[in-house]
Every structure is written in structure tokens, then in C-alpha cells.
Design an enzyme around this catalytic site. Structure first.
Site, mmCIF file in Angstrom:
data_model
loop_
_atom_site.group_PDB
_atom_site.id
_atom_site.type_symbol
_atom_site.label_atom_id
_atom_site.label_comp_id
_atom_site.label_asym_id
_atom_site.label_seq_id
_atom_site.Cartn_x
_atom_site.Cartn_y
_atom_site.Cartn_z
ATOM 1 N N LYS A 122 -2.387 6.244 -4.170
ATOM 2 C CA LYS A 122 -3.449 7.196 -3.817
ATOM 3 C C LYS A 122 -3.082 8.575 -4.337
ATOM 4 C CE LYS A 122 -3.512 4.805 0.657
ATOM 5 N NZ LYS A 122 -2.082 4.557 0.928
ATOM 6 N N LYS A 174 2.478 -1.822 9.122
ATOM 7 C CA LYS A 174 3.625 -1.110 8.592
ATOM 8 C C LYS A 174 4.793 -1.394 9.522
ATOM 9 C CE LYS A 174 3.148 3.222 9.500
ATOM 10 N NZ LYS A 174 2.101 4.231 9.709
ATOM 11 N N SER A 175 5.935 -1.721 8.937
ATOM 12 C CA SER A 175 7.144 -1.846 9.755
ATOM 13 C C SER A 175 8.360 -1.728 8.863
ATOM 14 C CB SER A 175 7.180 -3.191 10.489
ATOM 15 O OG SER A 175 8.394 -3.297 11.210
ATOM 16 N N ASN A 200 4.440 -9.861 11.655
ATOM 17 C CA ASN A 200 3.113 -9.353 11.281
ATOM 18 C C ASN A 200 2.443 -10.190 10.188
ATOM 19 O OD1 ASN A 200 3.630 -7.378 13.160
ATOM 20 N ND2 ASN A 200 4.088 -5.770 11.677
ATOM 21 N N ASP A 208 0.829 -1.198 0.000
ATOM 22 C CA ASP A 208 0.000 0.000 0.000
ATOM 23 C C ASP A 208 0.870 1.257 0.000
ATOM 24 O OD1 ASP A 208 -2.822 1.151 0.500
ATOM 25 O OD2 ASP A 208 -1.570 2.161 1.991
HETATM 26 P P1 A2P Z 1 8.829 -0.413 13.288
HETATM 27 O O1 A2P Z 1 8.831 0.111 11.888
HETATM 28 O O2 A2P Z 1 10.065 -0.051 14.026
HETATM 29 O O3 A2P Z 1 8.530 -1.887 13.349
HETATM 30 P P2 A2P Z 1 0.734 0.920 12.199
HETATM 31 O O4 A2P Z 1 0.915 -0.189 11.204
HETATM 32 O O5 A2P Z 1 -0.455 0.768 13.080
HETATM 33 O O6 A2P Z 1 0.774 2.285 11.567
HETATM 34 O O7 A2P Z 1 1.983 0.846 13.214
HETATM 35 C C1 A2P Z 1 3.289 1.075 12.769
HETATM 36 C C2 A2P Z 1 4.178 1.256 13.968
HETATM 37 O O8 A2P Z 1 4.192 0.066 14.768
HETATM 38 C C3 A2P Z 1 5.611 1.523 13.587
HETATM 39 O O9 A2P Z 1 6.125 2.456 14.501
HETATM 40 C C4 A2P Z 1 6.297 0.161 13.741
HETATM 41 O O10 A2P Z 1 7.640 0.352 14.103
HETATM 42 C C5 A2P Z 1 5.508 -0.465 14.851
HETATM 43 N N1 A2P Z 1 5.393 -1.924 14.699
HETATM 44 C C6 A2P Z 1 5.186 -2.613 13.570
HETATM 45 N N2 A2P Z 1 5.081 -3.928 13.803
HETATM 46 C C7 A2P Z 1 5.219 -4.084 15.124
HETATM 47 C C8 A2P Z 1 5.214 -5.228 15.987
HETATM 48 N N3 A2P Z 1 5.022 -6.445 15.496
HETATM 49 N N4 A2P Z 1 5.390 -5.019 17.315
HETATM 50 C C9 A2P Z 1 5.586 -3.782 17.807
HETATM 51 N N5 A2P Z 1 5.602 -2.666 17.044
HETATM 52 C C10 A2P Z 1 5.425 -2.809 15.715
#
Ligand code: A2P
Length: 277
Positions: free
Chosen positions: A74, A234-235, A244, A44
Site C-alpha cells: 500500500k 495478524k499474529s 488462525n 498483506d
Molecule cells: P499476537 O501477535 O501475540 O498473537 P488483528 O488481526 O485483529 O489486528 O489482531 C491482532 C492481535 O490479536 C495481536 O495483538 C495478536 O497478538 C492477537 N491475536 C492474534 N491471533 C490471536 C488468537 N488466535 N487468539 C488471541 N489473540 C490473537
């Protein structure tokens, strides 16, 4: 089934997507390649994210073909000149599609409703044209509320929009809007399904996670999947990207779903309230 058919189109969307907001250049490419390795086939992006070309490059780098992946972008920039807006949207199509005349995106969304009905109409008519030309297999909206969706009936040739992408997690469930969308056959995508990390330490969430021996993030993604929404976590971190995606070997029972449903704070639970104005 690992995909959800999008009503009134020829396409289906992988149930889980990978969000790339705020990932740039090499880091974005790396993260998307890692995501493909972990099994994601859906990314996305958005014109505003400035990483469409990196997403496309990652497809090639991962040894995948364009048709192996589902790519979304988008637009939010109505210009007042439909031709100009069309050309700008076409740039996104080419960035994600590889640049050739056969370039396409799987899904093209209006990023935010913005302030004016004229802008929404201009953007939607551009997306309808791209859809007709085969350059956007499905078209939809993001952050649209019921009033914006109803307003579209005045100018839309294609209604309902195929997708509405919203901030959706247990603390922000948009119940009325979500029901309206499912009643009308609009597929819901969930951005910030992890609440941007804000509520990962919630006690109830922790209890459900412990029960299933899964992480809080995995529980949130699973909750969204079981709503028949399309979560877009998102990560930028390889371990968390994999974590995830590892959400298909367990399921939440009715009691778990109810406990999480009970966390709703309505509009005050939104991390990005401004997007919905
Ligand atoms: P990071 O990129 O360091 O993993 P969302 O998808 O709700 O927008 O959330 C994204 C945020 O959550 C990012 O700051 C990401 O940091 C963090 N994040 C992503 N996956 C995990 C996970 N499995 N556990 C904890 N934090 C996560």
C-alpha cells in the site's frame, strides 16, 4: 474454493491472508515463514510497515516461488509530483517482487483516503500506470468510504477499484459501505478481523466458540470468510498463526451468523476510527 476471483482482473486472491503490521526484521521473516508453513499463501504488507523486503525474503526462505504467493502493498505518500510518487511506488514493487525488472505485486492499494482529492487522484493514477505496466496485477483502495469511491469516478480510468480493505469484524461491520462494495463488484478485505484482541472475551462470541469447540479468534475469522470477505488476521506467535489458519474444517450456521451480526456497534465499534476520516 480457496480463492476469490477479483472481477475485471486476471487474478484471484486466497481467501485468507496474513497481516504483518508491526512485525519487523527477523521477527517478521520468521512469522511469514511460519505462516507459509501453516498454509497461508497471501501476505498483506504496506510501504508504511517497513517490512516489504522481509516478506519477500520469507518467500525464498520458505522454498516458495514468487508465483506461489499473493503479495499486497500500500502507498499513502502523494508527493505533488506524479513521477516522484511513481518511483516511490516502484520501490515497493521491487521490494516485494525481488528487485528484477519482472518484479510485480499482486495487489497495490491506496492506504488511506487522506485529506485531499488531489492526493487521492495522484495516487490512483500512479496505481493505474503500474497496473497497465503489469507491475500491479490488481489495484485498489483501503479505508475508502462511499463518498471517496464515488469521487473516484471523476478521475479514474479503472473503476471500480478491484478491492477495498476495511476494518471489519462483528463490532464494526460498515454495513452500508460493505453493501455498496459488494453491489459494485469490489472485493472486501478485512483488516483487524480479531478486533485487535479487543472483543475476544465477548460473551456471545464465547458461546459460539464453545458450540463449535473452536477459539474465539477462529470464529471471527470464519464469520468473515462466510461473508465472502478476505480476513487478514495478524499474529507474531507461531501457535496463534497456525490456529488462525485452521478455519476450514467447520462452518457457522445461520443462527451463529445472526448472533454475531447482532454485535455491530457501527462506527463506534472501530478500533482505528481515524483511518476512515
Ligand atoms: P499476537 O501477535 O501475540 O498473537 P488483528 O488481526 O485483529 O489486528 O489482531 C491482532 C492481535 O490479536 C495481536 O495483538 C495478536 O497478538 C492477537 N491475536 C492474534 N491471533 C490471536 C488468537 N488466535 N487468539 C488471541 N489473540 C490473537
Amino acid at each position: 474454493e480457496s480463492r476469490i476471483p477479483i472481477p475485471k482482473t486476471s487474478v484471484s486472491v486466497p481467501r485468507l491472508g496474513f497481516g504483518v503490521y508491526q512485525l519487523y526484521d527477523q521477527a517478521c521473516q520468521q512469522a511469514v515463514v511460519t505462516a507459509f508453513g501453516a498454509g497461508y499463501r497471501h501476505v498483506d504488507s504496506a510501504h508504511m510497515y517497513r517490512n516489504e523486503s522481509e516478506v519477500r525474503a520469507a518467500v525464498t526462505k520458505a522454498g516458495l516461488r514468487r508465483e506461489d504467493v499473493f503479495l499486497t502493498t500500500k502507498t499513502r505518500s502523494a508527493t505533488g509530483d506524479p513521477e516522484k510518487t511513481y518511483r516511490s511506488a516502484l520501490e515497493s514493487v521491487k521490494n516485494l517482487g525481488g528487485g528484477g525488472d519482472d518484479s510485480y505485486v499482486d495487489l497495490f492499494l491506496i492506504h488511506v483516503p487522506g485529506s485531499s482529492p488531489e492526493a487521492r487522484q495522484e495516487l490512483w493514477q500512479v496505481l493505474e500506470r503500474l497496473h497497465k505496466e503489469g507491475k500491479a496485477k490488481a489495484i485498489g483502495v483501503s479505508n475508502f468510504r462511499v463518498q471517496h469511491l464515488e469521487e473516484m469516478k471523476e478521475y479514474a480510468k479503472i473503476w471500480p477499484p478491484h478491492v477495498n480493505q476495511l476494518e471489519l469484524h462483528p463490532w464494526c461491520q460498515h454495513r452500508e459501505l460493505a453493501k455498496y462494495c459488494s453491489d459494485n463488484g469490489i472485493v472486501l478485505q478485512a483488516y483487524s478481523p480479531l478486533s485487535c484482541g479487543e472483543y475476544l472475551k465477548d460473551k456471545t462470541l464465547g458461546e459460539v466458540a464453545a458450540k463449535h469447540n473452536k477459539s474465539p479468534a477462529q470464529i471471527l475469522i470464519r464469520w468473515g470468510l462466510q461473508k465472502d470477505w478476505v480476513p487478514l488476521p495478524k499474529s507474531g506467535n507461531p501457535d496463534r498463526i497456525k490456529e488462525n489458519a485452521d478455519v476450514f474444517d467447520f462452518s457457522l450456521d445461520e443462527e451463529d451468523m445472526k448472533a454475531l451480526d447482532g454485535l455491530d456497534k457501527g462506527a463506534t465499534g472501530a478500533i482505528f476510527p481515524a483511518n476512515l476520516r
